[in-house]
Scaffold this motif. Structure first.
Motif, mmCIF file in Angstrom:
data_model
loop_
_atom_site.group_PDB
_atom_site.id
_atom_site.type_symbol
_atom_site.label_atom_id
_atom_site.label_comp_id
_atom_site.label_asym_id
_atom_site.label_seq_id
_atom_site.Cartn_x
_atom_site.Cartn_y
_atom_site.Cartn_z
ATOM 1 N N MET A 89 -12.351 -5.812 -1.679
ATOM 2 C CA MET A 89 -12.478 -4.434 -2.145
ATOM 3 C C MET A 89 -11.639 -3.502 -1.267
ATOM 4 S SD MET A 89 -13.694 -2.618 -4.500
ATOM 5 C CE MET A 89 -13.651 -0.864 -4.841
ATOM 6 N N ALA A 90 -11.579 -3.789 0.030
ATOM 7 C CA ALA A 90 -10.745 -2.988 0.931
ATOM 8 C C ALA A 90 -9.273 -3.136 0.561
ATOM 9 C CB ALA A 90 -10.979 -3.421 2.373
ATOM 10 N N PHE A 91 -8.890 -4.345 0.152
ATOM 11 C CA PHE A 91 -7.512 -4.595 -0.266
ATOM 12 C C PHE A 91 -7.195 -3.816 -1.538
ATOM 13 C CE2 PHE A 91 -4.050 -7.435 -1.871
ATOM 14 C CZ PHE A 91 -3.248 -7.436 -0.737
ATOM 15 N N ARG A 92 -8.145 -3.777 -2.451
ATOM 16 C CA ARG A 92 -7.945 -3.014 -3.686
ATOM 17 C C ARG A 92 -7.812 -1.529 -3.383
ATOM 18 N NH1 ARG A 92 -12.113 -3.724 -8.643
ATOM 19 N NH2 ARG A 92 -11.480 -5.884 -8.232
ATOM 20 N N VAL A 93 -8.644 -1.014 -2.490
ATOM 21 C CA VAL A 93 -8.593 0.395 -2.095
ATOM 22 C C VAL A 93 -7.221 0.740 -1.510
ATOM 23 C CG1 VAL A 93 -9.443 2.016 -0.342
ATOM 24 C CG2 VAL A 93 -11.067 0.772 -1.790
ATOM 25 N N LEU A 94 -6.659 -0.174 -0.717
ATOM 26 C CA LEU A 94 -5.341 0.055 -0.113
ATOM 27 C C LEU A 94 -4.280 0.312 -1.176
ATOM 28 C CD1 LEU A 94 -3.201 -0.112 2.185
ATOM 29 C CD2 LEU A 94 -3.163 -2.597 1.767
ATOM 30 N N TRP A 95 -4.175 -0.569 -2.163
ATOM 31 C CA TRP A 95 -3.108 -0.450 -3.154
ATOM 32 C C TRP A 95 -3.354 0.679 -4.135
ATOM 33 C CZ3 TRP A 95 0.989 -2.546 -1.437
ATOM 34 C CH2 TRP A 95 0.888 -3.645 -0.584
ATOM 35 N N HIS A 96 -4.610 0.988 -4.404
ATOM 36 C CA HIS A 96 -4.908 2.153 -5.233
ATOM 37 C C HIS A 96 -4.517 3.433 -4.494
ATOM 38 C CE1 HIS A 96 -7.370 0.813 -8.819
ATOM 39 N NE2 HIS A 96 -7.079 -0.322 -8.202
ATOM 40 N N SER A 97 -4.719 3.454 -3.186
ATOM 41 C CA SER A 97 -4.334 4.630 -2.385
ATOM 42 C C SER A 97 -2.823 4.823 -2.393
ATOM 43 C CB SER A 97 -4.823 4.467 -0.944
ATOM 44 O OG SER A 97 -6.212 4.289 -0.879
ATOM 45 N N LEU A 98 -2.093 3.747 -2.237
ATOM 46 C CA LEU A 98 -0.632 3.823 -2.231
ATOM 47 C C LEU A 98 -0.093 4.274 -3.587
ATOM 48 C CD1 LEU A 98 0.026 0.546 -0.232
ATOM 49 C CD2 LEU A 98 0.791 2.819 0.483
ATOM 50 N N ARG A 99 -0.683 3.741 -4.648
ATOM 51 C CA ARG A 99 -0.227 4.136 -5.982
ATOM 52 C C ARG A 99 -0.568 5.595 -6.276
ATOM 53 N NH1 ARG A 99 -0.640 1.203 -11.898
ATOM 54 N NH2 ARG A 99 -0.808 3.099 -13.118
ATOM 55 N N ALA A 100 -1.712 6.051 -5.815
ATOM 56 C CA ALA A 100 -2.159 7.413 -6.113
ATOM 57 C C ALA A 100 -1.203 8.467 -5.580
ATOM 58 C CB ALA A 100 -3.557 7.636 -5.536
ATOM 59 N N VAL A 101 -0.512 8.161 -4.471
ATOM 60 C CA VAL A 101 0.416 9.138 -3.883
ATOM 61 C C VAL A 101 1.879 8.781 -4.185
ATOM 62 C CG1 VAL A 101 -1.236 9.685 -2.063
ATOM 63 C CG2 VAL A 101 0.522 7.946 -1.644
ATOM 64 N N ASN A 102 2.099 7.758 -5.035
ATOM 65 C CA ASN A 102 3.457 7.316 -5.396
ATOM 66 C C ASN A 102 4.272 6.903 -4.182
ATOM 67 O OD1 ASN A 102 3.187 7.756 -8.224
ATOM 68 N ND2 ASN A 102 3.421 9.950 -7.854
ATOM 69 N N PHE A 103 3.632 6.158 -3.278
ATOM 70 C CA PHE A 103 4.345 5.645 -2.106
ATOM 71 C C PHE A 103 5.118 4.395 -2.534
ATOM 72 C CE2 PHE A 103 4.991 3.322 1.803
ATOM 73 C CZ PHE A 103 5.285 4.321 2.723
ATOM 74 N N ILE A 104 6.435 4.443 -2.482
ATOM 75 C CA ILE A 104 7.250 3.337 -3.004
ATOM 76 C C ILE A 104 8.098 2.658 -1.928
ATOM 77 C CG2 ILE A 104 7.355 4.420 -5.285
ATOM 78 C CD1 ILE A 104 10.252 5.202 -4.638
ATOM 79 N N ASP A 105 8.013 3.123 -0.673
ATOM 80 C CA ASP A 105 8.930 2.662 0.364
ATOM 81 C C ASP A 105 8.462 1.355 1.010
ATOM 82 O OD1 ASP A 105 11.237 2.806 1.809
ATOM 83 O OD2 ASP A 105 10.400 4.082 3.386
ATOM 84 N N ILE A 106 8.269 0.334 0.191
ATOM 85 C CA ILE A 106 7.928 -1.018 0.642
ATOM 86 C C ILE A 106 8.890 -1.970 -0.070
ATOM 87 C CG2 ILE A 106 6.141 -2.802 0.769
ATOM 88 C CD1 ILE A 106 4.048 -0.597 0.464
ATOM 89 N N GLU A 107 9.476 -2.907 0.668
ATOM 90 C CA GLU A 107 10.454 -3.817 0.073
ATOM 91 C C GLU A 107 9.943 -5.240 -0.082
ATOM 92 O OE1 GLU A 107 14.076 -3.516 2.276
ATOM 93 O OE2 GLU A 107 14.421 -1.407 1.724
#
Length: 319
Positions: free
Chosen positions: A65-83
């Motif tokens: 669930m913590a892992f899901r929260v992480l990626w939902h947080s990143l998507r919510a702010v449109n953070f795309i700077d991961i390769e």
């Protein structure tokens, strides 16, 4: 962990976006009462020290669930700077795949080109998520997918192929030790045959494709115009007439494919000799590996033929 000050020397826009992510992540962690993920803490620490962390690696077990929260947080702010996203032996299973696919399925998509879920308990359900993500109407950025040591078998390959048989951006697919049986060969053939495929490397070692499965794959590889390397090491096949013919036909049909790993399978001296004869006149072949059980004479003939093709290439360059 509460948000910290912006690290020095960072682009203002990127720093603001990171700050937004930190705030959102901290808020969602509190809301869902999930523990911190050690690898995320390490990423945050490196970022605060001024390092650019383009590859997010997870190699310790985490709360799903913590892992899901992480990626939902990143998507919510449109953070795309991961390769790159690498999830290695974390017991995240299909839920971890679902979480990452949710993050990657955005417009504009994140910069992630390299995606790995190695030995992570992924089943055919996780393959279905990935097949949907990487289908014709999905993500066009990911060009490397590694799923080694997940035992999803043929059913998982079938789910992957639903999307990958129309994928034009993937360049490297690695499905080593995934318990794929001979029935999986036809689904891999569909992936290889796609006219707009960009696939360059296909790794399939340690599966159970046997004669029927590898013959299907060799048939599909004849039309894979960008494929340069194929690895079918230890797939429990022998040098039946159908397999030898399929390989010899492939030598002739696809001059882009220069690297073959056929080792670890039941190839006799007689079968290897037929393959060597089939290599004559095909200067594109650079590496052809066969089983160590073959005689020294067979290896010498193979090496002689490979060196002969290299000599022809050098000769052409001098003209």
């Amino acid at each position: 962990m509460p948000p910290k000050k912006k690290p020095p020397g960072k682009d203002e826009g990127a720093a603001d976006l990171w700050e937004e992510f930190m705030k959102r992540h901290y808020k969602m962690q509190k809301e869902f009462e999930v523990p911190a993920i050690q690898n995320v803490k390490d990423i945050i620490r490196l970022h605060e020290e001024g390092e650019e962390v383009k590859k997010w690696t997870f190699d310790k077990e985490f709360d799903r669930m913590a892992f899901r929260v992480l990626w939902h947080s990143l998507r919510a702010v449109n953070f795309i700077d991961i390769e790159a996203i690498w999830v290695w032996k974390c017991n995240g299973r299909d839920d971890s795949v679902r979480s990452v696919c949710f993050f990657l399925d955005t417009d504009p998509p994140p910069n992630v080109k390299d995606l790995e879920f190695m030995d992570n308990g992924v089943t055919e359900l996780g393959c279905e998520f990935l097949g949907r993500l990487l289908g014709p109407h999905g993500n066009k950025i990911v060009n490397r997918l590694l799923l080694d040591y997940n035992q999803f078998g043929t059913l998982g390959v079938e789910k992957l192929a639903v999307g990958l048989c129309q994928n034009s951006t993937l360049r490297h697919l690695s499905l080593n030790y995934c318990n794929i049986t001979e029935d999986g060969g036809q689904h891999l053939r569909f992936i290889l045959m796609y006219v707009q495929s960009s696939l360059e490397v296909l790794d399939l070692r340690g599966n159970f494709l046997k004669e029927v499965g590898v013959a299907e794959i060799f048939q599909g590889a004849k039309r894979a115009k960008n494929l340069t390397k194929i690895d079918v090491f230890d797939n429990k096949f022998s040098d039946t007439p159908d397999v030898v013919k399929a390989l010899r036909d492939l030598f002739s049909a696809n001059t882009t494919l220069t690297y073959y790993d056929l080792a670890g399978n039941q190839i006799s001296d007689a079968g290897a000799s037929m393959l060597v004869n089939g290599m004559i006149g095909h200067a594109h072949l650079q590496v052809v590996k066969i089983t160590e059980r073959c005689s020294n004479k067979t290896f010498e003939a193979l090496e002689f033929q490979l060196n002969a093709t290299k000599g022809k290439k050098k000769g052409k360059k001098r003209k």
